[in-house]
Design a protein around this motif. Structure first.
Motif, PDB file in Angstrom:
ATOM      1  N   ALA A 126       0.833  -1.202   0.000  1.00  0.00           N
ATOM      2  CA  ALA A 126       0.000   0.000   0.000  1.00  0.00           C
ATOM      3  C   ALA A 126       0.871   1.257   0.000  1.00  0.00           C
ATOM      4  CB  ALA A 126      -0.922  -0.003   1.222  1.00  0.00           C
ATOM      5  N   LEU A 127       1.966   1.220   0.738  1.00  0.00           N
ATOM      6  CA  LEU A 127       2.885   2.352   0.766  1.00  0.00           C
ATOM      7  C   LEU A 127       3.508   2.575  -0.613  1.00  0.00           C
ATOM      8  CD1 LEU A 127       4.445   4.533   2.340  1.00  0.00           C
ATOM      9  CD2 LEU A 127       6.118   2.774   2.978  1.00  0.00           C
ATOM     10  N   GLU A 128       3.833   1.490  -1.308  1.00  0.00           N
ATOM     11  CA  GLU A 128       4.383   1.622  -2.659  1.00  0.00           C
ATOM     12  C   GLU A 128       3.385   2.317  -3.581  1.00  0.00           C
ATOM     13  OE1 GLU A 128       7.481   0.850  -4.072  1.00  0.00           O
ATOM     14  OE2 GLU A 128       7.903   0.912  -1.928  1.00  0.00           O
ATOM     15  N   TYR A 129       2.110   1.982  -3.441  1.00  0.00           N
ATOM     16  CA  TYR A 129       1.070   2.650  -4.223  1.00  0.00           C
ATOM     17  C   TYR A 129       1.031   4.143  -3.913  1.00  0.00           C
ATOM     18  CZ  TYR A 129      -3.674   4.504  -4.725  1.00  0.00           C
ATOM     19  OH  TYR A 129      -4.749   5.303  -4.979  1.00  0.00           O
ATOM     20  N   VAL A 130       1.115   4.485  -2.625  1.00  0.00           N
ATOM     21  CA  VAL A 130       1.066   5.887  -2.217  1.00  0.00           C
ATOM     22  C   VAL A 130       2.285   6.651  -2.721  1.00  0.00           C
ATOM     23  CG1 VAL A 130       1.207   7.410  -0.185  1.00  0.00           C
ATOM     24  CG2 VAL A 130      -0.432   5.524  -0.225  1.00  0.00           C
ATOM     25  N   LYS A 131       3.446   6.012  -2.716  1.00  0.00           N
ATOM     26  CA  LYS A 131       4.667   6.692  -3.160  1.00  0.00           C
ATOM     27  C   LYS A 131       4.583   7.164  -4.603  1.00  0.00           C
ATOM     28  CE  LYS A 131       8.161   4.537  -0.172  1.00  0.00           C
ATOM     29  NZ  LYS A 131       9.369   3.655  -0.172  1.00  0.00           N
ATOM     30  N   ASN A 132       3.767   6.501  -5.392  1.00  0.00           N
ATOM     31  CA  ASN A 132       3.652   6.869  -6.806  1.00  0.00           C
ATOM     32  C   ASN A 132       2.604   7.948  -7.059  1.00  0.00           C
ATOM     33  OD1 ASN A 132       5.583   5.127  -8.354  1.00  0.00           O
ATOM     34  ND2 ASN A 132       4.490   3.522  -7.243  1.00  0.00           N
ATOM     35  N   LEU A 133       2.049   8.501  -5.991  1.00  0.00           N
ATOM     36  CA  LEU A 133       1.073   9.592  -6.143  1.00  0.00           C
ATOM     37  C   LEU A 133       1.797  10.938  -6.091  1.00  0.00           C
ATOM     38  CD1 LEU A 133      -1.768   8.208  -3.808  1.00  0.00           C
ATOM     39  CD2 LEU A 133      -1.554   7.975  -6.296  1.00  0.00           C
ATOM     40  N   PHE A 134       2.792  11.104  -6.951  1.00  0.00           N
ATOM     41  CA  PHE A 134       3.560  12.343  -6.977  1.00  0.00           C
ATOM     42  C   PHE A 134       3.092  13.218  -8.142  1.00  0.00           C
ATOM     43  CE2 PHE A 134       6.116   8.891  -8.897  1.00  0.00           C
ATOM     44  CZ  PHE A 134       6.166   9.314 -10.218  1.00  0.00           C
ATOM     45  N   VAL A 135       3.424  14.489  -8.070  1.00  0.00           N
ATOM     46  CA  VAL A 135       3.032  15.424  -9.131  1.00  0.00           C
ATOM     47  C   VAL A 135       4.106  15.457 -10.207  1.00  0.00           C
ATOM     48  CG1 VAL A 135       1.659  16.844  -7.571  1.00  0.00           C
ATOM     49  CG2 VAL A 135       4.080  17.398  -7.923  1.00  0.00           C
ATOM     50  N   GLU A 136       3.731  15.967 -11.356  1.00  0.00           N
ATOM     51  CA  GLU A 136       4.643  16.031 -12.489  1.00  0.00           C
ATOM     52  C   GLU A 136       5.683  17.142 -12.287  1.00  0.00           C
ATOM     53  OE1 GLU A 136       4.795  13.875 -15.100  1.00  0.00           O
ATOM     54  OE2 GLU A 136       3.381  12.779 -13.830  1.00  0.00           O
ATOM     55  N   PRO A 137       6.798  17.091 -13.012  1.00  0.00           N
ATOM     56  CA  PRO A 137       7.824  18.132 -12.907  1.00  0.00           C
ATOM     57  C   PRO A 137       7.236  19.532 -13.099  1.00  0.00           C
ATOM     58  CG  PRO A 137       8.642  16.312 -14.234  1.00  0.00           C
ATOM     59  CD  PRO A 137       7.198  16.019 -13.959  1.00  0.00           C
ATOM     60  N   GLY A 138       7.698  20.448 -12.217  1.00  0.00           N
ATOM     61  CA  GLY A 138       7.237  21.828 -12.281  1.00  0.00           C
ATOM     62  C   GLY A 138       6.014  22.117 -11.427  1.00  0.00           C
ATOM     63  N   GLN A 139       5.403  21.071 -10.857  1.00  0.00           N
ATOM     64  CA  GLN A 139       4.158  21.259 -10.119  1.00  0.00           C
ATOM     65  C   GLN A 139       4.315  21.170  -8.601  1.00  0.00           C
ATOM     66  OE1 GLN A 139       1.357  22.240 -11.809  1.00  0.00           O
ATOM     67  NE2 GLN A 139       2.913  22.285 -13.438  1.00  0.00           N
ATOM     68  N   GLN A 140       5.494  20.797  -8.106  1.00  0.00           N
ATOM     69  CA  GLN A 140       5.651  20.577  -6.669  1.00  0.00           C
ATOM     70  C   GLN A 140       5.464  21.864  -5.866  1.00  0.00           C
ATOM     71  OE1 GLN A 140       5.696  17.674  -5.375  1.00  0.00           O
ATOM     72  NE2 GLN A 140       7.155  17.420  -3.699  1.00  0.00           N
ATOM     73  N   ILE A 141       5.976  22.976  -6.361  1.00  0.00           N
ATOM     74  CA  ILE A 141       5.835  24.232  -5.621  1.00  0.00           C
ATOM     75  C   ILE A 141       4.375  24.644  -5.510  1.00  0.00           C
ATOM     76  CG2 ILE A 141       8.157  25.115  -6.058  1.00  0.00           C
ATOM     77  CD1 ILE A 141       7.032  26.711  -8.392  1.00  0.00           C
ATOM     78  N   HIS A 142       3.583  24.354  -6.527  1.00  0.00           N
ATOM     79  CA  HIS A 142       2.155  24.682  -6.473  1.00  0.00           C
ATOM     80  C   HIS A 142       1.432  23.757  -5.502  1.00  0.00           C
ATOM     81  CE1 HIS A 142       2.972  27.337  -9.783  1.00  0.00           C
ATOM     82  NE2 HIS A 142       3.405  26.342 -10.518  1.00  0.00           N
ATOM     83  N   LEU A 143       1.862  22.505  -5.462  1.00  0.00           N
ATOM     84  CA  LEU A 143       1.297  21.570  -4.487  1.00  0.00           C
ATOM     85  C   LEU A 143       1.566  22.063  -3.068  1.00  0.00           C
ATOM     86  CD1 LEU A 143       0.027  18.848  -3.651  1.00  0.00           C
ATOM     87  CD2 LEU A 143       2.320  17.843  -3.835  1.00  0.00           C
ATOM     88  N   VAL A 144       2.780  22.541  -2.816  1.00  0.00           N
ATOM     89  CA  VAL A 144       3.135  23.030  -1.484  1.00  0.00           C
ATOM     90  C   VAL A 144       2.195  24.144  -1.055  1.00  0.00           C
ATOM     91  CG1 VAL A 144       4.889  24.311  -0.196  1.00  0.00           C
ATOM     92  CG2 VAL A 144       5.547  22.313  -1.542  1.00  0.00           C
ATOM     93  N   HIS A 145       1.936  25.094  -1.930  1.00  0.00           N
ATOM     94  CA  HIS A 145       1.055  26.206  -1.572  1.00  0.00           C
ATOM     95  C   HIS A 145      -0.378  25.733  -1.357  1.00  0.00           C
ATOM     96  CE1 HIS A 145       3.380  30.043  -1.909  1.00  0.00           C
ATOM     97  NE2 HIS A 145       4.269  29.160  -2.301  1.00  0.00           N
ATOM     98  N   GLU A 146      -0.806  24.799  -2.141  1.00  0.00           N
ATOM     99  CA  GLU A 146      -2.151  24.241  -1.960  1.00  0.00           C
ATOM    100  C   GLU A 146      -2.278  23.564  -0.592  1.00  0.00           C
ATOM    101  OE1 GLU A 146      -4.614  20.361  -3.547  1.00  0.00           O
ATOM    102  OE2 GLU A 146      -3.281  21.381  -4.966  1.00  0.00           O
ATOM    103  N   LEU A 147      -1.267  22.769  -0.225  1.00  0.00           N
ATOM    104  CA  LEU A 147      -1.298  22.055   1.045  1.00  0.00           C
ATOM    105  C   LEU A 147      -1.139  23.012   2.229  1.00  0.00           C
ATOM    106  CD1 LEU A 147       0.895  18.944   0.104  1.00  0.00           C
ATOM    107  CD2 LEU A 147      -1.604  19.066   0.285  1.00  0.00           C
ATOM    108  N   ALA A 148      -0.366  24.081   2.039  1.00  0.00           N
ATOM    109  CA  ALA A 148      -0.208  25.073   3.105  1.00  0.00           C
ATOM    110  C   ALA A 148      -1.526  25.768   3.389  1.00  0.00           C
ATOM    111  CB  ALA A 148       0.862  26.096   2.715  1.00  0.00           C
ATOM    112  N   GLU A 149      -2.246  26.142   2.359  1.00  0.00           N
ATOM    113  CA  GLU A 149      -3.548  26.796   2.540  1.00  0.00           C
ATOM    114  C   GLU A 149      -4.546  25.860   3.193  1.00  0.00           C
ATOM    115  OE1 GLU A 149      -4.632  28.087  -1.347  1.00  0.00           O
ATOM    116  OE2 GLU A 149      -3.043  29.636  -1.448  1.00  0.00           O
ATOM    117  N   GLU A 150      -4.498  24.569   2.832  1.00  0.00           N
ATOM    118  CA  GLU A 150      -5.385  23.585   3.442  1.00  0.00           C
ATOM    119  C   GLU A 150      -5.150  23.492   4.951  1.00  0.00           C
ATOM    120  OE1 GLU A 150      -6.426  18.813   2.952  1.00  0.00           O
ATOM    121  OE2 GLU A 150      -4.381  19.545   2.602  1.00  0.00           O
TER     122      GLU A 150
END
Length: 562
Positions: free
Chosen positions: A284-308
């Motif tokens: 199950a952890l291996e499945y979760v590890k592959n739920l990453f964002v595409e190149p160039g999108q990590q910084i936007h993910l960070v801001h989304e998670l910070a606001e959440e």
């Protein structure tokens, strides 16, 4: 003339006797260390020892019973700090003796040049050139001796001595560059004598540092050959636990970690079953590890998670979030080189995002993305920003900042990880994937207690620590190597990695007493803790509960039932 505007604090109305002493100690120590800038200078060590002894004498002259509770707390903290600094300097002097076969006598003579320049003692160029030339000869001989000794040491203690020696050479080279710049172009006669000897000394110093690292530090251990560290032993751990007011033995702390890990594993299995992976939570952890964002999108993910995270904490009125703290944090990117030591996000005033760059190999890219997937990054973001380290740093700068002299991982890292406990209890992880993301970090902090303490007890090697993280937590091997390298190659105290989980458990237990006991609301508890500033949690507990301690207080709080 520029006027320095002080930070606003809640201490403006009071200037306690001991808090004023602490302010002086912070400033004085900073001045001494800046003036005697070479970390391994015997002059610096002696000056600091004299200073701390003088301050202990001054503190002894304060009548403890006439102080208010805040000042009594500061008295106990300052007393412990001064004694620990003296003990630490004594141990440091002993450790300097271990470096002499590699660094003496030439380093002492070069440090003397640095200190003469700092005090502006008249020094002729000819004398300086002779010191530099003599040092070159000594360094050449050291390189020859080390190179011709073909047997590489595998002893961890010897490797760590060599590692420290090479680091000291790097520092000395940097300080000598500043020394030369001071005279260059200003004193033409001095420059005439010293230019060539200085260049030769710098080259020889680099050669010696390289030789030490290649011949004495590195082994044939592949990618982990550069991981070194010095186990402090059980006595060293007990001393460190006393300094942090922790009333448990190292063995009991490992029992706590094992008990917490067992809970994590049970919850992992529940989440795994919800994802149809049965009891195979690693799948199950291996499945979760592959739920990453595409190149160039990590910084936007960070801001989304910070606001959440901010929205959630505000909605439940859990802690005060000042507008400036919410508004003013920056996003930076982690370099590929730094990701070898810090494979995950870092934070505080800013958040430093880990994600692969185009210079990294295909395998390294995948491991970095898998290690910083969305569910796991969700916890990392609120740990590093709000309500974690960023909020913490914001408040430290504004409330009782003088107590940063007593900084401790049990308060710093414990606070950020404590929020992972509280948000888990509230159901912040709503999906099995999010639960696995949070549980991964909880398992990781349990493992940190075990591998760091067992390393210092001489029960695990760095390679065994890496294997442990891979097996027990499900780390990518590269991220496990980074964690172990960070733990033992840097300037971390032997209890630093254990401080995350243990500090969180302390704060969690204190919250149960104060909040569930009805003395404070949850928000009042969190705000009070941030406004009191940094200190060991047992001392914070006594202060928040209005309990009077005595000078020389020893740890007594059993915050966890084994």
């Amino acid at each position: 003339m520029r006027v320095k505007i002080p930070h606003p604090t809640d201490d403006r109305a009071r200037c306690g006797v001991v808090s004023a002493m602490i302010e002086c100690v912070r400033a004085d120590v900073a001045d001494i260390e800046q003036f005697y800038s070479c970390n391994f200078s015997n002059t610096r060590v002696r000056r600091l020892k004299d200073y701390f002894r003088d301050k202990l004498d001054e503190l002894t002259g304060v009548t403890f019973d006439q102080l208010d509770l805040e000042d009594q707390t500061d008295f106990i903290l300052l007393e412990k700090y001064l004694n620990e600094q003296l003990d630490g300097l004594g141990s440091f002097e002993t450790s300097l003796e271990e470096l002499k076969p590699i660094l003496e006598p030439f380093t002492s003579n070069l440090v003397d040049l640095l200190e003469r320049r700092q005090k502006v003692v008249p020094t002729t160029g000819r004398y300086a050139a002779e010191v530099l030339s003599s040092a070159c000869g000594e360094m050449q001989r050291k390189v020859h001796e080390i190179t011709n000794n073909t047997s590489k040491t595998s002893d961890q203690a010897d490797r760590f001595v060599a590692y420290r020696a090479a680091s000291n050479l790097d520092e000395l080279e940097s300080l000598l560059e500043e020394w030369m710049t001071f005279y260059k172009g200003y004193d033409p006669t001095f420059t005439w004598w010293t230019t060539a000897p200085y260049e030769e000394a710098r080259n020889q110093m680099r050669q010696l540092a390289t030789t030490v690292r290649d011949k004495l530090v590195r082994t044939d251990g592949g990618s982990t050959a550069d991981i070194v560290g010095q186990p402090v032993g059980r006595a060293g751990l007990l001393s460190a636990l006393d300094a942090q007011f922790i009333a448990y033995s190292p063995e009991e702390l490992i029992q706590i970690a094992d008990k917490e890990y067992a809970w994590c594993e049970q919850e992992m299995i529940k989440a795994s079953e919800a994802l149809d992976y049965g009891q195979d939570w690693k799948a199950a952890l291996e499945y979760v590890k592959n739920l990453f964002v595409e190149p160039g999108q990590q910084i936007h993910l960070v801001h989304e998670l910070a606001e959440e995270a901010v929205s959630y904490v505000k909605e439940h009125d859990m802690v005060t979030i000042p507008l400036i703290a919410e508004e003013c944090w920056r996003t930076l990117m982690m370099t590929p080189e730094r990701q070898k030591v810090n494979p995950f996000f870092l934070g505080g005033e800013d958040i430093i995002v880990s994600y692969p760059t185009d210079t990294m190999s295909h395998a390294d890219k995948l491991m970095s993305m898998r290690g910083n997937n969305r569910p796991m990054s969700r916890s990392t973001v609120f740990h590093e920003l709000i309500p974690g380290h960023h909020l913490q740093m914001h408040m430290i700068a504004r409330y009782r900042s003088y107590r940063s002299l007593f900084t401790t991982p049990f308060w710093i890292e414990g606070w950020a990880f404590y929020w992972e406990f509280i948000l888990w209890d509230r159901g912040f992880a709503g999906t099995p994937e999010e639960k696995i993301g949070m549980l991964f970090w909880r398992m990781h902090r349990c493992a940190r207690i075990v591998f760091s303490l067992k390393f210092h007890l001489n029960e695990m090697t760095p390679q065994e620590c890496i294997d442990y993280l891979v097996e027990k937590v499900g780390h990518e091997r590269a991220t496990a190597e980074g964690e172990v390298r960070r733990s033992f190659n840097g300037d971390y105290s032997p209890l630093y990695q254990a401080g995350y989980m243990l500090g969180a458990l302390q704060i969690y237990a204190l919250r149960k007493e104060m909040v569930e006991g009805g003395e404070l609301s949850e928000k009042e508890f969190h705000d009070r803790m941030l406004r009191e500033g940094e200190m060991p949690i047992e001392i914070l507990r006594a202060l928040m509960q209005g309990r009077k301690l005595q000078p020389g207080h020893k740890a007594a709080w059993r915050f966890y039932d084994l």
